[in-house]
Design a protein around this motif. Structure first.
Motif, PDB file in Angstrom:
ATOM      1  N   ALA A  37       0.755  -1.151   0.060  1.00  0.00           N
ATOM      2  CA  ALA A  37       0.313  -0.051   0.220  1.00  0.00           C
ATOM      3  C   ALA A  37       1.041   1.667   0.142  1.00  0.00           C
ATOM      4  CB  ALA A  37      -1.199  -0.106   1.346  1.00  0.00           C
ATOM      5  N   GLU A  38       2.111   1.712   0.717  1.00  0.00           N
ATOM      6  CA  GLU A  38       2.593   2.824   0.778  1.00  0.00           C
ATOM      7  C   GLU A  38       3.807   2.608  -0.435  1.00  0.00           C
ATOM      8  OE1 GLU A  38       5.761  -0.553   2.932  1.00  0.00           O
ATOM      9  OE2 GLU A  38       2.966  -0.227   2.939  1.00  0.00           O
ATOM     10  N   ASP A  39       3.838   1.606  -1.224  1.00  0.00           N
ATOM     11  CA  ASP A  39       4.467   2.121  -2.788  1.00  0.00           C
ATOM     12  C   ASP A  39       3.268   2.581  -3.380  1.00  0.00           C
ATOM     13  OD1 ASP A  39       6.765   0.680  -1.737  1.00  0.00           O
ATOM     14  OD2 ASP A  39       6.397  -1.010  -2.242  1.00  0.00           O
ATOM     15  N   LEU A  40       1.787   2.225  -3.597  1.00  0.00           N
ATOM     16  CA  LEU A  40       1.468   2.651  -4.536  1.00  0.00           C
ATOM     17  C   LEU A  40       0.772   3.777  -4.076  1.00  0.00           C
ATOM     18  CD1 LEU A  40      -1.052  -1.008  -4.080  1.00  0.00           C
ATOM     19  CD2 LEU A  40       0.145   0.480  -6.138  1.00  0.00           C
ATOM     20  N   ARG A  41       0.806   4.250  -2.406  1.00  0.00           N
ATOM     21  CA  ARG A  41       0.344   5.821  -2.165  1.00  0.00           C
ATOM     22  C   ARG A  41       1.629   6.949  -3.060  1.00  0.00           C
ATOM     23  NH1 ARG A  41       0.331   4.695   3.036  1.00  0.00           N
ATOM     24  NH2 ARG A  41      -1.319   3.656   2.589  1.00  0.00           N
ATOM     25  N   TYR A  44       1.042   7.321  -6.666  1.00  0.00           N
ATOM     26  CA  TYR A  44      -0.137   7.769  -6.870  1.00  0.00           C
ATOM     27  C   TYR A  44       0.333   9.737  -6.690  1.00  0.00           C
ATOM     28  CZ  TYR A  44      -5.264   7.952  -6.912  1.00  0.00           C
ATOM     29  OH  TYR A  44      -6.328   8.165  -7.295  1.00  0.00           O
ATOM     30  N   ASN A  45       0.994   9.340  -5.356  1.00  0.00           N
ATOM     31  CA  ASN A  45       1.797  10.555  -5.210  1.00  0.00           C
ATOM     32  C   ASN A  45       2.284  11.046  -6.219  1.00  0.00           C
ATOM     33  OD1 ASN A  45      -0.837  11.611  -3.133  1.00  0.00           O
ATOM     34  ND2 ASN A  45      -0.263   9.909  -2.252  1.00  0.00           N
ATOM     35  N   SER A  46       3.116  10.850  -6.759  1.00  0.00           N
ATOM     36  CA  SER A  46       4.647  11.575  -7.133  1.00  0.00           C
ATOM     37  C   SER A  46       3.871  12.205  -7.993  1.00  0.00           C
ATOM     38  CB  SER A  46       4.995   9.800  -8.514  1.00  0.00           C
ATOM     39  OG  SER A  46       5.623   8.873  -6.732  1.00  0.00           O
ATOM     40  N   LYS A  47       5.026  13.614  -8.093  1.00  0.00           N
ATOM     41  CA  LYS A  47       4.706  14.482  -9.292  1.00  0.00           C
ATOM     42  C   LYS A  47       5.545  14.041 -10.404  1.00  0.00           C
ATOM     43  CE  LYS A  47       5.893  17.846  -6.240  1.00  0.00           C
ATOM     44  NZ  LYS A  47       6.689  19.368  -5.354  1.00  0.00           N
ATOM     45  N   SER A  71      -4.742   4.775 -27.475  1.00  0.00           N
ATOM     46  CA  SER A  71      -3.798   5.679 -26.681  1.00  0.00           C
ATOM     47  C   SER A  71      -3.984   5.472 -25.075  1.00  0.00           C
ATOM     48  CB  SER A  71      -4.280   6.872 -26.958  1.00  0.00           C
ATOM     49  OG  SER A  71      -4.760   7.158 -28.018  1.00  0.00           O
ATOM     50  N   GLY A  72      -2.710   6.004 -24.434  1.00  0.00           N
ATOM     51  CA  GLY A  72      -2.191   6.261 -23.718  1.00  0.00           C
ATOM     52  C   GLY A  72      -1.367   7.515 -23.180  1.00  0.00           C
ATOM     53  N   VAL A  73      -1.215   7.811 -21.428  1.00  0.00           N
ATOM     54  CA  VAL A  73       0.081   8.668 -21.892  1.00  0.00           C
ATOM     55  C   VAL A  73       0.867   7.929 -20.464  1.00  0.00           C
ATOM     56  CG1 VAL A  73       0.609  10.918 -20.701  1.00  0.00           C
ATOM     57  CG2 VAL A  73      -1.530   9.992 -21.680  1.00  0.00           C
ATOM     58  N   ARG A  74       1.988   8.253 -21.705  1.00  0.00           N
ATOM     59  CA  ARG A  74       2.981   7.944 -20.673  1.00  0.00           C
ATOM     60  C   ARG A  74       4.349   8.777 -19.261  1.00  0.00           C
ATOM     61  NH1 ARG A  74       8.523   5.754 -24.212  1.00  0.00           N
ATOM     62  NH2 ARG A  74       8.170   8.387 -24.572  1.00  0.00           N
ATOM     63  N   VAL A  75       4.107   8.702 -18.112  1.00  0.00           N
ATOM     64  CA  VAL A  75       4.480  10.053 -17.407  1.00  0.00           C
ATOM     65  C   VAL A  75       6.397   9.761 -16.675  1.00  0.00           C
ATOM     66  CG1 VAL A  75       2.119  10.997 -16.450  1.00  0.00           C
ATOM     67  CG2 VAL A  75       3.283   9.277 -15.479  1.00  0.00           C
ATOM     68  N   THR A  76       6.707  10.311 -16.451  1.00  0.00           N
ATOM     69  CA  THR A  76       7.735  10.228 -16.378  1.00  0.00           C
ATOM     70  C   THR A  76       8.097  11.185 -14.886  1.00  0.00           C
ATOM     71  OG1 THR A  76       8.228  10.279 -18.573  1.00  0.00           O
ATOM     72  CG2 THR A  76      10.456  10.628 -16.595  1.00  0.00           C
ATOM     73  N   LEU A  77       8.552  10.494 -13.806  1.00  0.00           N
ATOM     74  CA  LEU A  77       8.487  11.006 -12.621  1.00  0.00           C
ATOM     75  C   LEU A  77       9.929  11.420 -12.179  1.00  0.00           C
ATOM     76  CD1 LEU A  77       6.664   8.322 -10.618  1.00  0.00           C
ATOM     77  CD2 LEU A  77       6.148   9.562 -12.530  1.00  0.00           C
ATOM     78  N   GLU A  78       9.739  12.493 -11.156  1.00  0.00           N
ATOM     79  CA  GLU A  78      11.187  13.086 -10.876  1.00  0.00           C
ATOM     80  C   GLU A  78      12.476  11.798 -10.646  1.00  0.00           C
ATOM     81  OE1 GLU A  78      12.723  15.710  -7.554  1.00  0.00           O
ATOM     82  OE2 GLU A  78      10.943  14.342  -7.301  1.00  0.00           O
ATOM     83  N   ASP A  79      12.319  10.494 -10.301  1.00  0.00           N
ATOM     84  CA  ASP A  79      12.908   9.800  -9.990  1.00  0.00           C
ATOM     85  C   ASP A  79      13.603   9.372 -11.431  1.00  0.00           C
ATOM     86  OD1 ASP A  79      10.697   7.557 -10.005  1.00  0.00           O
ATOM     87  OD2 ASP A  79      11.262   6.843  -8.562  1.00  0.00           O
ATOM     88  N   ARG A 122      -0.034  15.317 -10.603  1.00  0.00           N
ATOM     89  CA  ARG A 122       0.702  14.417  -9.806  1.00  0.00           C
ATOM     90  C   ARG A 122      -0.482  12.988 -10.516  1.00  0.00           C
ATOM     91  NH1 ARG A 122       3.149  15.269  -4.531  1.00  0.00           N
ATOM     92  NH2 ARG A 122       2.933  16.963  -4.259  1.00  0.00           N
ATOM     93  N   VAL A 123       0.457  12.219 -10.292  1.00  0.00           N
ATOM     94  CA  VAL A 123      -0.205  10.865 -11.564  1.00  0.00           C
ATOM     95  C   VAL A 123      -1.802  10.673 -10.460  1.00  0.00           C
ATOM     96  CG1 VAL A 123       0.076   8.227 -11.086  1.00  0.00           C
ATOM     97  CG2 VAL A 123       2.031   9.449 -10.704  1.00  0.00           C
ATOM     98  N   THR A 124      -2.210  10.866  -9.594  1.00  0.00           N
ATOM     99  CA  THR A 124      -3.562  10.996  -9.220  1.00  0.00           C
ATOM    100  C   THR A 124      -4.674  11.759 -10.266  1.00  0.00           C
ATOM    101  OG1 THR A 124      -5.044  11.247  -7.549  1.00  0.00           O
ATOM    102  CG2 THR A 124      -3.233  12.973  -7.344  1.00  0.00           C
ATOM    103  N   ASP A 125      -3.684  12.878 -10.984  1.00  0.00           N
ATOM    104  CA  ASP A 125      -4.665  13.648 -11.289  1.00  0.00           C
ATOM    105  C   ASP A 125      -4.576  12.712 -12.775  1.00  0.00           C
ATOM    106  OD1 ASP A 125      -3.955  16.197  -9.504  1.00  0.00           O
ATOM    107  OD2 ASP A 125      -2.356  16.776 -10.169  1.00  0.00           O
TER     108      ASP A 125
END
Length: 151
Positions: A37-41, A44-47, A71-79, A122-125
């Protein structure tokens, strides 16, 4: 305490961070990349810093032409990790918008648009913009990807 447990469950189901067979009639067997759960959270909250609107041919086709694609959207996070946020009929349990590790994407995916969000979303958005319900005509993968990129 019950509310937190319920929230974690809803988050886990909404994300469906999984690989496996997608869609109706394909067994829907999932092998989870993230199960804690903590990894998912955290995911989900990652920018989100970069987002690529991408398309690929529909299952069973070797070509794509306009709406005859997925279609989809590939997101790149800070890490630097990349995740695909996309939706489809039968993709998830409580939400038809799911998040999967981009390493599971085939080489058939092509970038159509790139946008720099600079950590403002964030991913949640992206998941929220994708929406929970699927409709081939009124709320499909192309509609969801467009909302994610515009939001």
């Amino acid at each position: 305490m019950v509310t937190n447990a319920l929230g974690v469950f809803v988050l886990a189901v909404a994300l469906m961070v999984a690989e496996g067979s997608w869609g109706k009639g394909k067994g829907n067997s999932y092998s989870y990349d993230l199960s804690k759960a903590e990894d998912l959270r955290k995911l989900y909250n990652s920018k989100v810093y970069l987002a690529d609107r991408m398309t690929r041919p529909l299952e069973g086709l070797s070509f794509q032409a306009g709406v005859l694609s997925h279609s989809g959207v590939r997101v790149t996070l800070e890490d630097g990790t990349k995740w695909l946020v996309h939706k489809g009929d039968g993709f998830g349990i409580s939400s038809q918008t799911v998040v999967v590790d981009a390493r599971h994407m085939s080489n058939k995916w092509k970038i159509r648009e790139t946008k720099n969000f600079g950590g403002s979303k964030r991913v949640t958005d992206f998941v929220r913009e994708g929406g929970t319900d699927y409709s081939l005509i009124f709320n499909n993968c192309h509609d969801a990807a467009g909302r994610m990129m515009d939001g």
